[in-house]
Structures are given as C-alpha cells and as structure tokens.
Motif scaffolding. Structure first.
Motif, short mmCIF file in Angstrom:
data_model
loop_
_atom_site.label_atom_id
_atom_site.label_comp_id
_atom_site.label_asym_id
_atom_site.label_seq_id
_atom_site.Cartn_x
_atom_site.Cartn_y
_atom_site.Cartn_z
N ARG A 167 2.16 -1.66 -4.97
CA ARG A 167 1.76 -1.17 -3.64
C ARG A 167 2.96 -1.09 -2.71
N ALA A 168 3.85 -2.10 -2.75
CA ALA A 168 5.04 -2.07 -1.89
C ALA A 168 5.94 -0.89 -2.26
N LEU A 169 6.09 -0.61 -3.54
CA LEU A 169 6.88 0.55 -3.95
C LEU A 169 6.25 1.85 -3.45
N GLN A 170 4.92 1.91 -3.48
CA GLN A 170 4.24 3.10 -2.96
C GLN A 170 4.45 3.21 -1.45
N LYS A 171 4.42 2.08 -0.76
CA LYS A 171 4.64 2.09 0.68
C LYS A 171 6.06 2.55 1.01
N ILE A 172 7.04 2.19 0.19
CA ILE A 172 8.40 2.69 0.40
C ILE A 172 8.39 4.21 0.26
#
Length: 122
Positions: free
Chosen positions: A77-82
């Motif tokens: 999810r954090a990678l998607q948010k980036i």
C-alpha cells in the motif's frame, strides 16, 4: 499541501521507495523460497513440520505469519501511495504522518494513534 508533507522531499520519498522494495523482497523472498522447497519436496515438509512442532510453536509461527502478512500489505500500500503521490498521508483520516514515523516505519499508512487503534481492534 501541509507543511508536514512539504518536508517529504523527492529524495526522501525515493529513499523510502527503495527501503520499501527491499522490505518487500525480504518478506516475499522467504515465501518464494518456502514455495520452491515445498514444490520440490511435496508433502514431506508438511509432515515433518506436523511431527516436529507442538501447538505452542504453531501458534507463534501463525502469529508471526499474520504480522508478516500485514506488513507486506502495508508495504504494498505504501508503494502504491508513492506512485499515487499520497505517501505520507493516513489512509484512514488523510492526516499527515510525521516524517519521523515514516523514517522508522516506511510502510506506515496510518498515524500512530490510528495504528494503535487498529492494533487494539485485532
């Protein structure tokens, strides 16, 4: 854009992306190695584990697996948010996540208070 988010430079976000990708490799690499072993050895590994581990060990392993699964989800999810340009903001409230928290826990997708509430709910 809040001051908090302004503190997250492109360089910082790129460093975080690299850290997150490394964490993802760490967690998923273990799964890939385990799958390859199980494919090679079939049920042999499962039978050995069944006889070698008592129920307390199995509970500990399951709890660790659950934590790892949650971390992998948060890393993804954090990678998607980036990619979306929303890294550093809570998924729940939209509030900025302090940079210090992101430095310690790059996969943080909630503020500390929200994370604590999530943990209490488990």
């Amino acid at each position: 854009m809040s001051e908090q988010h302004a503190e997250l430079s492109r360089e910082f976000i790129e460093q975080q992306r690299q850290r997150l990708e490394g964490l993802r490799r760490h967690f998923l690499g273990d799964d890939e190695e385990r799958r390859a072993f199980e494919e090679q050895h079939g049920d042999e590994a499962a039978e050995f584990e069944d006889t070698a581990q008592d129920s307390a060990q199995e509970e500990v392993l399951q709890a660790q697996h659950d934590v790892d699964d949650r971390r992998v989800h948060d890393i993804e999810r954090a990678l998607q948010k980036i990619a979306d340009g929303t890294y550093g903001y809570s998924d729940l409230s939209g509030q900025p996540i302090p940079k210090a928290r992101l430095e310690v826990t790059p996969e943080a997708i909630l503020t500390l208070d929200e994370e604590r509430a999530r943990e209490r709910g488990r």
